[in-house]
Design a protein around this motif. Structure first.
Motif, PDB file in Angstrom:
ATOM      1  N   LEU A   4       0.844  -1.191   0.000  1.00  0.00           N
ATOM      2  CA  LEU A   4       0.000   0.000   0.000  1.00  0.00           C
ATOM      3  C   LEU A   4       0.877   1.237   0.000  1.00  0.00           C
ATOM      4  O   LEU A   4       1.903   1.282   0.683  1.00  0.00           O
ATOM      5  CB  LEU A   4      -0.892   0.012   1.240  1.00  0.00           C
ATOM      6  N   LEU A   5       0.471   2.229  -0.747  1.00  0.00           N
ATOM      7  CA  LEU A   5       1.232   3.478  -0.790  1.00  0.00           C
ATOM      8  C   LEU A   5       1.019   4.291   0.480  1.00  0.00           C
ATOM      9  O   LEU A   5       1.940   4.821   1.063  1.00  0.00           O
ATOM     10  CB  LEU A   5       0.829   4.286  -2.022  1.00  0.00           C
ATOM     11  N   PHE A   6      -0.229   4.360   0.925  1.00  0.00           N
ATOM     12  CA  PHE A   6      -0.567   5.078   2.150  1.00  0.00           C
ATOM     13  C   PHE A   6      -1.273   4.123   3.095  1.00  0.00           C
ATOM     14  O   PHE A   6      -2.134   3.361   2.675  1.00  0.00           O
ATOM     15  CB  PHE A   6      -1.492   6.265   1.854  1.00  0.00           C
ATOM     16  N   VAL A   7      -0.911   4.200   4.346  1.00  0.00           N
ATOM     17  CA  VAL A   7      -1.564   3.356   5.344  1.00  0.00           C
ATOM     18  C   VAL A   7      -2.032   4.227   6.505  1.00  0.00           C
ATOM     19  O   VAL A   7      -1.524   5.313   6.740  1.00  0.00           O
ATOM     20  CB  VAL A   7      -0.626   2.246   5.875  1.00  0.00           C
ATOM     21  N   VAL A  11      -1.398   0.795  10.498  1.00  0.00           N
ATOM     22  CA  VAL A  11      -0.706   0.149   9.377  1.00  0.00           C
ATOM     23  C   VAL A  11      -1.678  -0.740   8.586  1.00  0.00           C
ATOM     24  O   VAL A  11      -1.369  -1.857   8.195  1.00  0.00           O
ATOM     25  CB  VAL A  11       0.533  -0.646   9.850  1.00  0.00           C
ATOM     26  N   LYS A  12      -2.857  -0.216   8.364  1.00  0.00           N
ATOM     27  CA  LYS A  12      -3.885  -0.870   7.555  1.00  0.00           C
ATOM     28  C   LYS A  12      -4.379   0.152   6.533  1.00  0.00           C
ATOM     29  O   LYS A  12      -4.100   1.344   6.664  1.00  0.00           O
ATOM     30  CB  LYS A  12      -5.034  -1.341   8.439  1.00  0.00           C
ATOM     31  N   PRO A  13      -5.104  -0.283   5.521  1.00  0.00           N
ATOM     32  CA  PRO A  13      -5.596   0.673   4.517  1.00  0.00           C
ATOM     33  C   PRO A  13      -6.439   1.784   5.160  1.00  0.00           C
ATOM     34  O   PRO A  13      -7.144   1.556   6.140  1.00  0.00           O
ATOM     35  CB  PRO A  13      -6.467  -0.185   3.604  1.00  0.00           C
ATOM     36  N   PHE A  14      -6.344   2.979   4.575  1.00  0.00           N
ATOM     37  CA  PHE A  14      -7.159   4.093   5.039  1.00  0.00           C
ATOM     38  C   PHE A  14      -8.625   3.768   4.812  1.00  0.00           C
ATOM     39  O   PHE A  14      -9.002   3.221   3.778  1.00  0.00           O
ATOM     40  CB  PHE A  14      -6.855   5.372   4.252  1.00  0.00           C
ATOM     41  N   ARG A  15      -9.425   4.156   5.760  1.00  0.00           N
ATOM     42  CA  ARG A  15     -10.872   4.054   5.578  1.00  0.00           C
ATOM     43  C   ARG A  15     -11.384   5.445   5.262  1.00  0.00           C
ATOM     44  O   ARG A  15     -10.794   6.452   5.641  1.00  0.00           O
ATOM     45  CB  ARG A  15     -11.526   3.518   6.842  1.00  0.00           C
ATOM     46  N   ARG A  16     -12.497   5.498   4.563  1.00  0.00           N
ATOM     47  CA  ARG A  16     -13.067   6.790   4.159  1.00  0.00           C
ATOM     48  C   ARG A  16     -13.319   7.696   5.370  1.00  0.00           C
ATOM     49  O   ARG A  16     -13.069   8.889   5.332  1.00  0.00           O
ATOM     50  CB  ARG A  16     -14.359   6.573   3.387  1.00  0.00           C
ATOM     51  N   VAL A  19     -10.018   9.349   6.586  1.00  0.00           N
ATOM     52  CA  VAL A  19      -9.566  10.418   5.695  1.00  0.00           C
ATOM     53  C   VAL A  19     -10.408  11.675   5.916  1.00  0.00           C
ATOM     54  O   VAL A  19      -9.877  12.775   6.023  1.00  0.00           O
ATOM     55  CB  VAL A  19      -9.616   9.971   4.215  1.00  0.00           C
ATOM     56  N   GLY A  20     -11.716  11.507   6.007  1.00  0.00           N
ATOM     57  CA  GLY A  20     -12.598  12.652   6.213  1.00  0.00           C
ATOM     58  C   GLY A  20     -12.327  13.368   7.522  1.00  0.00           C
ATOM     59  O   GLY A  20     -12.298  14.598   7.589  1.00  0.00           O
ATOM     60  N   ARG A  21     -12.106  12.606   8.568  1.00  0.00           N
ATOM     61  CA  ARG A  21     -11.839  13.188   9.886  1.00  0.00           C
ATOM     62  C   ARG A  21     -10.530  13.979   9.879  1.00  0.00           C
ATOM     63  O   ARG A  21     -10.464  15.102  10.368  1.00  0.00           O
ATOM     64  CB  ARG A  21     -11.798  12.066  10.921  1.00  0.00           C
ATOM     65  N   LYS A  22      -9.511  13.420   9.278  1.00  0.00           N
ATOM     66  CA  LYS A  22      -8.216  14.108   9.200  1.00  0.00           C
ATOM     67  C   LYS A  22      -8.325  15.360   8.333  1.00  0.00           C
ATOM     68  O   LYS A  22      -7.773  16.405   8.651  1.00  0.00           O
ATOM     69  CB  LYS A  22      -7.140  13.185   8.619  1.00  0.00           C
ATOM     70  N   ARG A  23      -9.049  15.240   7.219  1.00  0.00           N
ATOM     71  CA  ARG A  23      -9.194  16.374   6.307  1.00  0.00           C
ATOM     72  C   ARG A  23      -9.914  17.537   6.987  1.00  0.00           C
ATOM     73  O   ARG A  23      -9.522  18.690   6.850  1.00  0.00           O
ATOM     74  CB  ARG A  23      -9.951  15.946   5.052  1.00  0.00           C
ATOM     75  N   ARG A  24     -10.959  17.231   7.747  1.00  0.00           N
ATOM     76  CA  ARG A  24     -11.687  18.296   8.450  1.00  0.00           C
ATOM     77  C   ARG A  24     -10.797  18.989   9.481  1.00  0.00           C
ATOM     78  O   ARG A  24     -10.841  20.211   9.626  1.00  0.00           O
ATOM     79  CB  ARG A  24     -12.939  17.726   9.126  1.00  0.00           C
TER      80      ARG A  24
END
Length: 55
Positions: A4-7, A11-16, A19-24
């Motif tokens: 995976l490029l981003f984890v 150390v598991k795949p990003f969940r939607r 990503v949304g929580r971090k982006r906010r």
């Protein structure tokens, strides 16, 4: 390819939701409005390249 490029933090795949929580959090930290979307940057770039004198 198996890697995976981003984890995520575990150390598991990003969940939607992650990503949304971090982006906010980042969006509010840098002072962008609540309705701002990452895709809006694309529109801004396209608008600027169509202005007179842009190459």
């Amino acid at each position: 390819m198996d890697g995976l490029l981003f984890v995520g933090p575990k150390v598991k795949p990003f969940r939607r939701s992650t990503v949304g929580r971090k982006r906010r959090a980042v969006r509010s930290k840098v002072g962008l409005p609540d309705g701002f979307r990452f895709h809006d940057l694309r529109h801004t770039g396209q608008t600027r390249t169509t202005r007179p004198g842009a190459s």
